[in-house]
Write a protein that holds these residues in place. Structure first.
Motif, PDB file in Angstrom:
ATOM      1  N   LYS A 244       0.836  -1.218   0.000  1.00 10.94           N
ATOM      2  CA  LYS A 244       0.000   0.000   0.000  1.00 10.94           C
ATOM      3  C   LYS A 244       0.861   1.254   0.000  1.00 10.94           C
ATOM      4  O   LYS A 244       1.985   1.247   0.505  1.00 10.94           O
ATOM      5  N   TRP A 245       0.291   2.326  -0.536  1.00 15.84           N
ATOM      6  CA  TRP A 245       0.951   3.638  -0.485  1.00 15.84           C
ATOM      7  C   TRP A 245       0.583   4.347   0.821  1.00 15.84           C
ATOM      8  O   TRP A 245       1.410   4.970   1.460  1.00 15.84           O
ATOM      9  N   VAL A 246      -0.706   4.235   1.136  1.00 12.99           N
ATOM     10  CA  VAL A 246      -1.223   4.883   2.353  1.00 12.99           C
ATOM     11  C   VAL A 246      -2.007   3.828   3.128  1.00 12.99           C
ATOM     12  O   VAL A 246      -2.790   3.085   2.529  1.00 12.99           O
ATOM     13  N   THR A 247      -1.781   3.740   4.409  1.00 21.75           N
ATOM     14  CA  THR A 247      -2.530   2.768   5.190  1.00 21.75           C
ATOM     15  C   THR A 247      -3.098   3.428   6.447  1.00 21.75           C
ATOM     16  O   THR A 247      -2.970   4.646   6.615  1.00 21.75           O
ATOM     17  N   PHE A 248      -3.760   2.632   7.277  1.00 24.17           N
ATOM     18  CA  PHE A 248      -4.398   3.207   8.457  1.00 24.17           C
ATOM     19  C   PHE A 248      -4.018   2.417   9.695  1.00 24.17           C
ATOM     20  O   PHE A 248      -3.587   1.268   9.620  1.00 24.17           O
ATOM     21  N   ILE A 249      -4.164   3.062  10.835  1.00 22.81           N
ATOM     22  CA  ILE A 249      -3.887   2.424  12.123  1.00 22.81           C
ATOM     23  C   ILE A 249      -5.036   2.795  13.051  1.00 22.81           C
ATOM     24  O   ILE A 249      -5.527   3.936  13.012  1.00 22.81           O
ATOM     25  N   PRO A 265       7.651   2.201   2.025  1.00 23.51           N
ATOM     26  CA  PRO A 265       8.086   2.296   0.622  1.00 23.51           C
ATOM     27  C   PRO A 265       7.860   3.683   0.024  1.00 23.51           C
ATOM     28  O   PRO A 265       8.656   4.140  -0.803  1.00 23.51           O
ATOM     29  N   VAL A 266       6.800   4.356   0.439  1.00 24.56           N
ATOM     30  CA  VAL A 266       6.545   5.711  -0.071  1.00 24.56           C
ATOM     31  C   VAL A 266       7.534   6.696   0.556  1.00 24.56           C
ATOM     32  O   VAL A 266       8.182   7.483  -0.144  1.00 24.56           O
ATOM     33  N   VAL A 267       7.657   6.646   1.867  1.00 22.76           N
ATOM     34  CA  VAL A 267       8.607   7.550   2.546  1.00 22.76           C
ATOM     35  C   VAL A 267       9.989   7.392   1.916  1.00 22.76           C
ATOM     36  O   VAL A 267      10.664   8.366   1.572  1.00 22.76           O
ATOM     37  N   ASN A 268      10.393   6.144   1.695  1.00 25.38           N
ATOM     38  CA  ASN A 268      11.764   5.890   1.255  1.00 25.38           C
ATOM     39  C   ASN A 268      11.983   6.036  -0.253  1.00 25.38           C
ATOM     40  O   ASN A 268      13.111   5.912  -0.722  1.00 25.38           O
ATOM     41  N   SER A 269      10.932   6.304  -0.984  1.00 29.34           N
ATOM     42  CA  SER A 269      11.112   6.601  -2.415  1.00 29.34           C
ATOM     43  C   SER A 269      11.374   8.087  -2.640  1.00 29.34           C
ATOM     44  O   SER A 269      11.596   8.510  -3.779  1.00 29.34           O
ATOM     45  N   SER A 270      11.373   8.862  -1.583  1.00 33.07           N
ATOM     46  CA  SER A 270      11.475  10.326  -1.715  1.00 33.07           C
ATOM     47  C   SER A 270      12.827  10.768  -2.263  1.00 33.07           C
ATOM     48  O   SER A 270      13.844  10.091  -2.100  1.00 33.07           O
TER      49      SER A 270
END
Ligand SMILES: O=C(O)[C@H](O)[C@@H](O)[C@H](O)[C@H](O)COP(=O)(O)O
Length: 322
Positions: A244-249, A265-270
């Motif tokens: 997922k790109w965005v998930t929930f908690i 994965p999104v944070v680290n693709s920056s």
């Protein structure tokens, strides 16, 4: 605080972009930045000091250690400032420089905010020269995590950023991407991911050729005293989310419990990540993250490893145990 109740435009049936935030410039045109205090040379244990760099228009200097990260060969820089005030001055220049670079190169600058004290640390962008020189119309603003509460709730990261920063800069209508707070945590995460996918499709957000995940130009991360970043908490299964790109908690150890968050994965693709950490309360975890000690379970902050460049912005108190 006036938050417009309606959404500006609808990208798809489920994707909404939060209303325009256009407000007059608030900074006095002729004000000067406060004097910069001296700083002392600083060497991180186990990290060779390879560069001292003059920073900023205001004579701010910081000791900066640059080291290749242990894995992946990516670059990690650590900058330590005498005071949080100095840190804020340098962070403004760093952000303004990246704004100029990406506005020129891509015609857009995608900036991701955290909650917490980070927003206050952005305050120098509201002053000359940046308030006048930044091409604010190129900015697209996102949140790395958000609490699932109404936007006018005291816990809302949107409200925090709006009150302290966004309401004071002339952003273009539609370029501020808040969550849909009418949805459940799961629904809001899906909705936000759909929004990001659309923005990748129309080239507002870059796509990482290496990872296939969105590649934000700049992610401004805070860090909790437990080593969490975004809403990615130590030991939580969400640390392993890799699709997922965005998930929930729904069981966040830090209240409120329901949040949405970008995944690693999104944070680290920056392209660029700034980790902004101030205060003695964070010194222990900064030591764990940057010192020589080996901890078997990596803290979330130790999992931050962007495709591009990571810069730690620390004040002396946060770096005091290094
Ligand atoms: O939604 C949140 O809870 C915040 O986004 C959170 O992740 C914050 O960035 C860190 O806890 C650091 O906050 P401080 O800088 O205020 O300690």
């Amino acid at each position: 605080m006036a938050i417009a109740p309606t959404f500006l435009r609808t990208l798809s049936s489920s994707v909404r972009i939060f209303p325009p935030i256009i407000s007059p410039l608030v900074a006095p045109q002729n004000s000067v930045l406060p004097p910069i205090h001296h700083r002392r040379a600083f060497r991180l244990k186990g990290v060779s000091l390879v560069e001292k760099r003059k920073l900023g228009c205001c004579g701010v200097k910081a000791s900066m250690a640059t080291t290749a990260a242990e894995k992946g060969g990516d670059k990690k820089k650590v900058e330590v400032f005498d005071t949080e005030e100095d840190l804020a001055v340098s962070l403004a220049k760093y952000t303004a420089d990246l704004s100029e670079k990406f506005s020129k190169e891509r015609g857009a600058f995608t900036v991701v905010l955290s909650g917490g004290s980070l927003i206050k640390s952005l305050r120098k962008l509201l002053e000359p020269p940046y308030i006048d020189s930044i091409e604010w119309s190129k900015w697209h603003v996102f949140w790395v995590d958000e609490r699932v509460v109404p936007k006018d709730h005291v816990d809302s990261n949107y409200k925090l950023a709006y009150d302290g920063f966004l309401s004071k800069i002339p952003l273009l209508p539609g370029n501020v991407y808040a969550i849909n707070d009418a949805l459940s945590a799961e629904g809001a995460a899906d909705d936000y991911e759909t929004c990001l996918k659309h923005l990748v499709k129309i080239n507002v957000i870059d796509l990482s050729a290496a990872s296939g995940f969105p590649k934000f130009d700049l992610v401004l991360l805070g860090m909790g005293p437990d080593g969490h970043v975004a809403s990615l908490f130590p030991g939580h299964p969400l640390l392993k989310e890799n699709e997922k790109w965005v998930t929930f908690i729904k069981d966040s150890p830090k209240p409120p419990p329901e949040r949405i968050t970008f995944t690693f994965p999104v944070v680290n693709s920056s392209a660029y990540i700034a980790l902004v950490v101030a205060g003695a309360g964070k010194a222990g975890v900064v030591q764990t993250a940057l010192g020589n000690s080996q901890n078997s379970d990596k803290l979330p902050v130790q999992m931050v490893s962007p495709e591009g460049e990571l810069t730690w912005f620390l004040d002396k108190a946060a770096a005091s145990k290094l």
